[in-house]
Design an enzyme around this catalytic site. Structure first.
Site, PDB file in Angstrom:
ATOM      1  N   LYS A 106     125.642  18.825  30.578  1.00 13.49           N
ATOM      2  CA  LYS A 106     125.072  17.204  30.605  1.00 13.49           C
ATOM      3  C   LYS A 106     125.657  16.189  29.918  1.00 13.49           C
ATOM      4  O   LYS A 106     126.591  16.624  28.671  1.00 13.49           O
ATOM      5  CB  LYS A 106     123.300  17.676  30.216  1.00 13.49           C
ATOM      6  CG  LYS A 106     122.778  16.230  30.451  1.00 13.49           C
ATOM      7  CD  LYS A 106     122.327  17.037  32.374  1.00 13.49           C
ATOM      8  CE  LYS A 106     121.622  15.881  32.627  1.00 13.49           C
ATOM      9  NZ  LYS A 106     120.609  16.514  33.496  1.00 13.49           N
ATOM     10  N   GLY A 218     105.717   8.662  37.138  1.00 13.01           N
ATOM     11  CA  GLY A 218     107.100   7.869  37.531  1.00 13.01           C
ATOM     12  C   GLY A 218     107.330   8.054  39.046  1.00 13.01           C
ATOM     13  O   GLY A 218     107.081   9.165  39.842  1.00 13.01           O
ATOM     14  N   GLY A 220     109.923   6.663  40.252  1.00 10.89           N
ATOM     15  CA  GLY A 220     111.463   6.328  40.539  1.00 10.89           C
ATOM     16  C   GLY A 220     112.787   6.706  41.193  1.00 10.89           C
ATOM     17  O   GLY A 220     111.762   7.192  42.383  1.00 10.89           O
ATOM     18  N   ASN A 221     113.454   6.919  40.973  1.00 11.64           N
ATOM     19  CA  ASN A 221     114.314   7.349  41.835  1.00 11.64           C
ATOM     20  C   ASN A 221     114.101   9.036  42.746  1.00 11.64           C
ATOM     21  O   ASN A 221     113.634   9.053  43.413  1.00 11.64           O
ATOM     22  CB  ASN A 221     115.713   7.719  40.890  1.00 11.64           C
ATOM     23  CG  ASN A 221     116.758   8.612  42.354  1.00 11.64           C
ATOM     24  OD1 ASN A 221     116.861   7.945  43.429  1.00 11.64           O
ATOM     25  ND2 ASN A 221     118.220   9.003  41.517  1.00 11.64           N
ATOM     26  N   GLY A 223     111.060  10.587  41.899  1.00 15.20           N
ATOM     27  CA  GLY A 223     109.097  10.556  42.211  1.00 15.20           C
ATOM     28  C   GLY A 223     108.802   9.927  43.977  1.00 15.20           C
ATOM     29  O   GLY A 223     108.561  10.189  44.263  1.00 15.20           O
TER      30      GLY A 223
HETATM   31  P1  NAD Z   1     113.608   7.044  36.566  1.00 18.88           P
HETATM   32  O1  NAD Z   1     114.608   6.686  35.736  1.00 18.88           O
HETATM   33  O2  NAD Z   1     114.855   6.578  38.175  1.00 18.88           O
HETATM   34  O3  NAD Z   1     112.711   6.684  36.868  1.00 18.88           O
HETATM   35  C1  NAD Z   1     111.988   7.518  35.743  1.00 18.88           C
HETATM   36  C2  NAD Z   1     110.809   6.914  36.078  1.00 18.88           C
HETATM   37  O4  NAD Z   1     109.690   7.076  35.055  1.00 18.88           O
HETATM   38  C3  NAD Z   1     110.350   5.340  36.645  1.00 18.88           C
HETATM   39  O5  NAD Z   1     109.629   5.254  36.996  1.00 18.88           O
HETATM   40  C4  NAD Z   1     110.143   5.189  34.818  1.00 18.88           C
HETATM   41  O6  NAD Z   1     109.041   3.857  34.950  1.00 18.88           O
HETATM   42  C5  NAD Z   1     109.045   6.145  34.706  1.00 18.88           C
HETATM   43  N1  NAD Z   1     108.335   6.039  32.921  1.00 18.88           N
HETATM   44  C6  NAD Z   1     108.902   6.512  32.246  1.00 18.88           C
HETATM   45  N2  NAD Z   1     108.243   7.027  31.009  1.00 18.88           N
HETATM   46  C7  NAD Z   1     107.146   7.729  31.303  1.00 18.88           C
HETATM   47  C8  NAD Z   1     105.828   7.229  31.029  1.00 18.88           C
HETATM   48  N3  NAD Z   1     105.681   7.705  30.223  1.00 18.88           N
HETATM   49  N4  NAD Z   1     104.949   7.411  31.831  1.00 18.88           N
HETATM   50  C9  NAD Z   1     104.743   7.622  33.013  1.00 18.88           C
HETATM   51  N5  NAD Z   1     105.861   7.019  34.393  1.00 18.88           N
HETATM   52  C10 NAD Z   1     107.363   6.874  33.068  1.00 18.88           C
HETATM   53  O7  NAD Z   1     114.478   8.568  36.852  1.00 18.88           O
HETATM   54  P2  NAD Z   1     114.405   9.935  37.788  1.00 18.88           P
HETATM   55  O8  NAD Z   1     116.404  10.009  37.956  1.00 18.88           O
HETATM   56  O9  NAD Z   1     113.962   9.283  38.987  1.00 18.88           O
HETATM   57  O10 NAD Z   1     114.647  11.115  36.890  1.00 18.88           O
HETATM   58  C11 NAD Z   1     113.211  11.967  36.374  1.00 18.88           C
HETATM   59  C12 NAD Z   1     113.417  12.734  35.936  1.00 18.88           C
HETATM   60  O11 NAD Z   1     113.465  13.982  36.923  1.00 18.88           O
HETATM   61  C13 NAD Z   1     114.415  12.837  34.600  1.00 18.88           C
HETATM   62  O12 NAD Z   1     113.425  13.467  33.871  1.00 18.88           O
HETATM   63  C14 NAD Z   1     115.309  12.987  35.530  1.00 18.88           C
HETATM   64  O13 NAD Z   1     116.436  13.712  34.292  1.00 18.88           O
HETATM   65  C15 NAD Z   1     114.501  14.382  36.340  1.00 18.88           C
HETATM   66  N6  NAD Z   1     115.995  14.256  37.073  1.00 18.88           N
HETATM   67  C16 NAD Z   1     116.163  13.491  38.026  1.00 18.88           C
HETATM   68  C17 NAD Z   1     117.921  13.835  38.755  1.00 18.88           C
HETATM   69  C18 NAD Z   1     118.661  13.043  39.894  1.00 18.88           C
HETATM   70  O14 NAD Z   1     119.238  12.859  40.422  1.00 18.88           O
HETATM   71  N7  NAD Z   1     118.173  11.298  39.371  1.00 18.88           N
HETATM   72  C19 NAD Z   1     118.032  15.121  38.950  1.00 18.88           C
HETATM   73  C20 NAD Z   1     117.286  16.387  38.603  1.00 18.88           C
HETATM   74  C21 NAD Z   1     116.074  16.020  37.454  1.00 18.88           C
END
Ligand code: NAD
Length: 421
Positions: A106, A218, A220-221, A223
């Site tokens: 990572k 969440g 984001g990407n 969710g």
């Molecule tokens: P992102 O930054 O696109 O989205 C994160 C979302 O969470 C945003 O909408 C943000 O506003 C929200 N958020 C932040 N703090 C918060 C809180 N306290 N309460 C509620 N919402 C909150 O990130 P992502 O890429 O969607 O990643 C989210 C999670 O998934 C992380 O733990 C990441 O490690 C994991 N993940 C991501 C991937 C990937 O391919 N992007 C793969 C595996 C795991």
């Protein structure tokens, strides 16, 4: 006693719990408790205002017994080495549980992309790759996107690496744009893969997903893609979504397209319209069938686990449930499916991308999704089978410990076969 919330200490405790139950060899346990290589780099970048700023970055290669390191890069103002170490350990268990030929790694850079220009972001990304020269490579360690890193950033990174090495090394990085030989289906693979696991879990729990109520923390990407996949795959009703500023709830279901459009317009979720506003705390404790933490670490802890009402907790974020909370959920009869099973879809399609890059032969989306489904469903079945076998032998283990046992057993057997202990 104050609950331990340091991600790496949590990762070590999870391993220790599994090691004890599976009677893991002490020498294998010793190797698996620490990363094999930890790199700290400082990247000087000329900023738009003419000054030079030093950015601090990390790459942790946790274990490479089963193959080259694999894992995303996060850009975050609060990134820190211990979180990256924990995430690299979880990557090791994730690739092993999926049974793909990688180890775990990572990376992260302490920066706030929201406060940087595109040019500054490109300079940091290229600088990070230059700083890792010799330590990453198509058969050494293969980075990918994660929080706040995008396909475009991967495009710059693969270009920088290729220029350094003097040939087009597309397989050094995954999660690339399609134009630089990314894979079909990579962008939403984490969410889609998570929903494939949910489909299998719902069958075991006899839960009708068409009627089920789902809450996602969440938007984001990950969710958002999960929400689209849940709707497209089983017409599920998403009753609550949130981001860092709070969330919205509607018994009738949230219109996901509308919510995505609100976010895309740079507005707050609360501007969605006539629905109830909820805090993140309320969302987690709401009366739903499926709760999907898809935001960040340590959201379900000792002090709120008892109030979770969902039948299934589907961990799409990394590390959203602490070890104490894990046990509480299990004892309440809630099926808490661990992160390194649920969010494995991203790395599985990254693996497909790497295979396609190496072969120079590209697959259609349907083929990617079928292959992904096979791996996600098989991993879920393996987990449930191991849990059942332990139960028959009088040991009531959590879903997470079950996943750990499978993953750790595979890595330790490979280390043994390679003569590492
Ligand atoms: P992102 O930054 O696109 O989205 C994160 C979302 O969470 C945003 O909408 C943000 O506003 C929200 N958020 C932040 N703090 C918060 C809180 N306290 N309460 C509620 N919402 C909150 O990130 P992502 O890429 O969607 O990643 C989210 C999670 O998934 C992380 O733990 C990441 O490690 C994991 N993940 C991501 C991937 C990937 O391919 N992007 C793969 C595996 C795991």
């Amino acid at each position: 006693m104050v609950e331990e919330l340091d991600s790496f200490k949590i990762a070590q405790r999870q391993l220790d719990d599994a090691a004890e139950i599976m009677k893991l060899d002490k020498q294998a346990h010793q190797i698996l408790r620490e990363p094999m290589r930890t790199l700290v780099v400082n990247i000087p970048v000329r900023m738009d205002n003419g000054s030079t700023r030093l950015f601090n970055g990390f790459r942790v290669q946790y274990n490479n017994a089963r193959g080259p390191g694999k894992g995303g890069i996060r850009y975050h103002p609060e990134e820190n080495l211990n979180t990256v170490k924990a995430l690299s350990a979880w990557m090791t268990w994730k690739t092993s549980l999926a049974d793909i030929p990688y180890g775990g790694a990572k990376g992260g850079v302490i920066c706030d992309p929201k406060k940087m220009s595109i040019r500054e972001l490109e300079a940091v990304s290229r600088g990070y790759i230059r700083a890792l020269k010799g330590y990453i490579g198509p058969d050494i360690d293969i980075p990918a996107p994660d929080v706040n890193t995008t396909p475009q950033i991967m495009g710059w990174m693969v270009d920088e690496y290729s220029k350094m090495e003097g040939y087009d090394a597309f397989s050094v990085i995954t999660g690339k744009p399609l134009e630089v030989w990314g894979s079909e289906g990579r962008n939403d693979a984490t969410g889609v893969g998570g929903m494939m696991v949910l489909r299998e879990a719902a069958k075991t729990m006899k839960l009708d997903l068409k009627k089920a109520k789902i809450a996602i923390q969440g938007f984001g990407n990950v969710g958002m893609n999960a929400a689209f996949a849940a709707r497209n795959m089983f017409g599920a009703k998403i009753v609550a979504i949130s981001d860092s500023k709070g969330g919205i709830y509607s018994d009738k279901g949230i219109d996901i397209d509308k919510a995505a459009a609100v976010k895309a317009a740079g507005k707050e979720l609360q501007e969605y319209g006539k629905v109830e506003e909820v805090t993140n705390k309320e969302l987690l404790e709401s009366d739903v069938d499926v709760l999907i933490p898809a935001a960040m670490e340590n959201q379900i802890k000792k002090d709120n686990a008892d109030r979770i009402k969902a039948k299934i907790v589907l961990e799409l974020a990394n590390g959203p449930v602490t070890p104490d909370a894990d046990r509480i959920l299990h004892d309440k009869g809630i099926l808490d499916l661990p992160d390194f099973l649920v969010n494995g879809g991203g790395v599985v399609v990254s693996y497909f991308e790497w295979v396609q890059n190496k072969a120079g032969y590209y697959w259609e989306l349907k083929e990617v999704e079928e292959k992904l489904d096979k791996i996600m469903s098989r991993s879920f079945r393996d987990l449930m089978q191991t849990r059942k076998e332990y139960k028959e032998n009088g040991k009531d283990i959590t879903a997470r410990t079950s996943a750990y046992i499978i993953a750790v057993d595979r890595v330790s057997k490979t280390m043994k076969a390679r003569g590492w202990y």
